[in-house]
Write an enzyme that holds these catalytic residues in place. Structure first.
Site, mmCIF file in Angstrom:
data_model
loop_
_atom_site.group_PDB
_atom_site.id
_atom_site.type_symbol
_atom_site.label_atom_id
_atom_site.label_comp_id
_atom_site.label_asym_id
_atom_site.label_seq_id
_atom_site.Cartn_x
_atom_site.Cartn_y
_atom_site.Cartn_z
ATOM 1 N N ASP A 13 -29.016 -31.482 37.976
ATOM 2 C CA ASP A 13 -28.520 -31.558 36.792
ATOM 3 C C ASP A 13 -27.379 -31.643 35.933
ATOM 4 O O ASP A 13 -27.124 -32.017 34.633
ATOM 5 C CB ASP A 13 -29.972 -33.099 35.984
ATOM 6 N N HIS A 41 -26.620 -37.574 42.297
ATOM 7 C CA HIS A 41 -24.923 -36.802 40.801
ATOM 8 C C HIS A 41 -24.323 -38.188 40.880
ATOM 9 O O HIS A 41 -23.613 -38.802 41.726
ATOM 10 C CB HIS A 41 -24.126 -35.877 42.653
HETATM 11 P P1 GDP Z 1 -25.196 -32.939 38.949
HETATM 12 O O1 GDP Z 1 -27.098 -33.522 39.868
HETATM 13 O O2 GDP Z 1 -25.309 -31.750 38.928
HETATM 14 O O3 GDP Z 1 -24.244 -33.570 40.196
HETATM 15 O O4 GDP Z 1 -25.844 -34.237 37.331
HETATM 16 P P2 GDP Z 1 -26.417 -35.650 37.542
HETATM 17 O O5 GDP Z 1 -24.902 -36.345 37.747
HETATM 18 O O6 GDP Z 1 -27.395 -35.654 37.842
HETATM 19 O O7 GDP Z 1 -25.980 -35.387 35.602
HETATM 20 C C1 GDP Z 1 -24.866 -35.504 35.029
HETATM 21 C C2 GDP Z 1 -25.235 -36.495 34.084
HETATM 22 O O8 GDP Z 1 -24.213 -35.927 32.677
HETATM 23 C C3 GDP Z 1 -24.884 -37.354 34.634
HETATM 24 O O9 GDP Z 1 -25.006 -38.309 34.108
HETATM 25 C C4 GDP Z 1 -22.695 -37.438 34.616
HETATM 26 O O10 GDP Z 1 -21.836 -38.513 34.667
HETATM 27 C C5 GDP Z 1 -22.744 -36.830 33.190
HETATM 28 N N1 GDP Z 1 -21.430 -35.726 32.841
HETATM 29 C C6 GDP Z 1 -21.279 -34.140 33.872
HETATM 30 N N2 GDP Z 1 -19.891 -34.151 32.798
HETATM 31 C C7 GDP Z 1 -20.242 -34.571 31.782
HETATM 32 C C8 GDP Z 1 -19.396 -34.577 30.386
HETATM 33 O O11 GDP Z 1 -18.633 -33.606 30.531
HETATM 34 N N3 GDP Z 1 -19.586 -35.464 29.332
HETATM 35 C C9 GDP Z 1 -20.351 -35.979 29.563
HETATM 36 N N4 GDP Z 1 -20.332 -36.578 28.893
HETATM 37 N N5 GDP Z 1 -21.385 -36.309 30.278
HETATM 38 C C10 GDP Z 1 -21.049 -35.758 31.491
HETATM 39 P P1 IMO Z 2 -29.438 -32.744 41.791
HETATM 40 O O1 IMO Z 2 -29.050 -32.338 42.562
HETATM 41 C C1 IMO Z 2 -33.280 -31.799 39.052
HETATM 42 C C2 IMO Z 2 -36.732 -31.885 40.586
HETATM 43 C C3 IMO Z 2 -37.704 -31.939 40.635
HETATM 44 C C4 IMO Z 2 -38.181 -31.621 41.171
HETATM 45 C C5 IMO Z 2 -38.640 -30.125 41.910
HETATM 46 C C6 IMO Z 2 -38.516 -30.311 43.192
HETATM 47 O O2 IMO Z 2 -29.389 -34.251 40.478
HETATM 48 O O3 IMO Z 2 -29.110 -31.519 39.863
HETATM 49 P P2 IMO Z 2 -38.286 -32.109 44.654
HETATM 50 O O4 IMO Z 2 -37.990 -33.698 45.411
HETATM 51 O O5 IMO Z 2 -36.798 -31.091 45.751
HETATM 52 O O6 IMO Z 2 -39.557 -31.604 46.675
HETATM 53 O O7 IMO Z 2 -38.827 -31.725 43.833
HETATM 54 O O8 IMO Z 2 -37.279 -30.062 41.698
HETATM 55 N N1 IMO Z 2 -35.384 -31.777 41.143
HETATM 56 C C7 IMO Z 2 -34.491 -32.278 40.611
HETATM 57 N N2 IMO Z 2 -34.045 -32.240 39.562
HETATM 58 N N3 IMO Z 2 -31.787 -32.907 39.902
HETATM 59 C C8 IMO Z 2 -32.000 -32.897 41.009
HETATM 60 O O9 IMO Z 2 -31.034 -32.528 41.985
HETATM 61 C C9 IMO Z 2 -33.113 -32.814 41.579
HETATM 62 N N4 IMO Z 2 -34.054 -32.758 42.837
HETATM 63 C C10 IMO Z 2 -35.340 -31.662 42.296
HETATM 64 O O10 IMO Z 2 -37.878 -33.051 39.732
HETATM 65 O O11 IMO Z 2 -39.404 -31.060 39.834
HETATM 66 MG MG MG Z 3 -28.398 -34.898 39.344
#
Ligand code: GDP
Ligand code: IMO
Ligand code: MG
Length: 432
Positions: A13, A41
């Site tokens: 994340d 994402h």
């Molecule tokens: P990922 O799984 O690595 O793609 O990340 P996620 O999307 O799950 O979580 C990142 C969160 O941060 C999401 O809500 C994005 O929209 C937000 N995000 C990413 N870059 C920025 C940023 O530069 N500023 C802010 N405010 N939010 C961001």
């Molecule tokens: P993105 O792509 C955050 C975590 C789960 C758990 C461990 C194993 O958004 O970064 P799984 O379902 O993969 O067997 O779970 O990994 N986990 C994540 N945590 N972001 C994710 O994806 C995750 N995908 C799995 O919470 O601890």
């Molecule tokens: Mg994510």
């Protein structure tokens, strides 16, 4: 850019999706190289706001081919539902979405077993996303998996499914008291998925190999981050594939020496979802504040509140050591705009020693963060795109993270939208 891997440098994340969506404007090919619909994402662009789970984050760019690579675990119903949802909101036709025939399929019994296994773990629960990811990769390694190519071969499936389902049904029924699955119904179901996916299924090897030969711009999109890497994360609280640069090569089918750039993604603070040690976790009001700034830190796949804490240089340094990170994207800088002081963990204290790289799980639970306190900037950075427009203390923060992690910062995120990015050409140009 040529071939660039986008690698999570924390607990997942980090904002990988946003950065891929941002960079994919210049990409010919985007490849998701591991993981499945455990990903969430979040993408914010002119089409709207989307939580992508399986679709690579380059799908919003017409003219970019998006591939679910051989290293991924694909749930056909989840993929088809996501295509329908994103397609109806945007009009995207997905003609250039490809699914590698070597990718593994997440089967219904994988999802059932993920839940059943979690339940029987009791206090040792791992907090998986319950998407069947662990059981699907376990079957891949045990050579009893179902691959995307198999979905297109009725003869093979009608023999293979009953053969792999027998032991699963015994486990479901006798081990967990669950209903067994009817083999012929499952064969029919999987064949239906195969027909729906057929227009997208490809042998990815010539596709990727030709793109490399033509010097096309290729982005490799990771899922999750280093601390949940199967080999290097805090086992057993990990996922079942490798989000590292080496994992990118295997999962996409790219020779290591053809990886031109590794871009690590790190959030300006830290979050983790699921169980496992997290040295800078804040369970107080500051942790709540970090969770709730901006759009908030709630799992895009599961809706779970993310555990939050200050930036921790240790996982980022570890990711750099393992993946050869050339440069970082530091996302969510704007989320720190209103903090008077900001702490940064530079290393851990472990049994009286200073530790700079992530130790294994048993030691990691004993690690205590060593913090350095920095002054906040108390000014808005939201939407800033020029480095010299960042307040001096925000620039100090960037320099401090660079110094602590030993890695230059090429991009700084200043908002959720794909355009809210500071690009430091001097760094980014050099790393490309
Ligand atoms: P990922 O799984 O690595 O793609 O990340 P996620 O999307 O799950 O979580 C990142 C969160 O941060 C999401 O809500 C994005 O929209 C937000 N995000 C990413 N870059 C920025 C940023 O530069 N500023 C802010 N405010 N939010 C961001
Ligand atoms: P993105 O792509 C955050 C975590 C789960 C758990 C461990 C194993 O958004 O970064 P799984 O379902 O993969 O067997 O779970 O990994 N986990 C994540 N945590 N972001 C994710 O994806 C995750 N995908 C799995 O919470 O601890
Ligand atoms: Mg994510």
């Amino acid at each position: 850019m040529s071939t660039m891997a986008i690698i999570g440098a924390q607990w997942g994340d980090e904002g990988k999706g946003k950065i891929v969506d941002h960079l994919a404007a210049a990409a010919d090919l985007v490849i998701r190289f591991q993981g499945g619909n455990n990903a969430g994402h979040t993408i914010v662009n002119d089409f709207g706001t989307f939580a992508l789970h399986l679709l690579p984050a380059g799908v919003f760019h017409a003219g970019t081919i998006n591939l679910l690579g051989p290293g991924t675990a694909v749930s056909p119903p989840a993929l088809l539902a996501e295509m329908a949802e994103v397609g109806s909101a945007t009009g995207i036709s997905f003609e250039s979405l490809k699914v590698a025939e070597r990718a593994h399929v997440v089967m219904p019994y994988h999802v059932s077993l993920d839940a059943a296994e979690e339940q029987q773990r009791g206090d040792l629960v791992q907090g998986t996303t319950l998407r069947g990811i662990g059981p699907a990769y376990a079957d891949k390694a045990a050579r009893s998996g179902v691959r995307v190519a198999d979905l297109l071969d009725a003869n093979y499936l009608s023999e293979w499914i009953p053969s792999v389902l027998g032991p699963k049904n015994r486990l479901l029924a006798e081990g967990y008291g669950l209903d067994p699955i009817d083999p012929s119904a499952l064969v029919d179901q999987t064949l239906e998925w195969g027909e729906a996916l057929r227009p997208h299924v490809v042998d990815s090897l010539p596709l990727v190999s030709n793109a490399l030969d033509a010097n096309h711009t290729i982005l490799l999109e990771g899922q999750l981050g280093v601390m949940r890497d199967l080999d290097w994360g805090h086992y057993p609280y990990v996922t079942s594939s490798s989000p590292s640069a080496a994992g990118a090569c295997i999962g996409a089918g790219i020779p290591p020496q053809r990886l031109d750039t590794v871009l690590g993604i790190a959030k300006a603070f830290t979050s983790s979802v699921g169980e496992g040690p997290f040295p800078t976790e804040l369970t107080d009001a500051t942790g709540d504040r970090l969770r709730n700034v901006g759009a908030g830190e709630y799992g895009a796949s599961t809706g779970r509140p993310r555990r939050c804490g200050w930036f921790d240089a240790v996982p980022v340094r570890t990711a750099a050591a393992l993946s050869g990170i050339d440069a970082l994207a530091l996302t969510k800088m704007d989320a720190l705009d209103e903090f008077e002081t900001i702490s940064v963990c530079e290393a851990y204290e472990l049994d009286g020693r200073r530790v700079e790289l992530a130790p294994d799980t048993h030691a990691l639970v004993r690690a205590r963060p060593i913090y350095r306190e920095l002054p906040g900037w108390l000014a808005t950075t939201a939407g800033v795109t020029e480095y010299d427009q960042l307040p001096p203390n925000a620039q100090l923060y960037v320099r401090t993270v660079e110094e602590m992690t030993g890695t230059p910062i090429a991009l700084v995120g200043t908002g959720q939208h794909r355009t809210a990015v500071v690009t430091r050409d001097a760094v980014f140009g050099a790393s490309r």
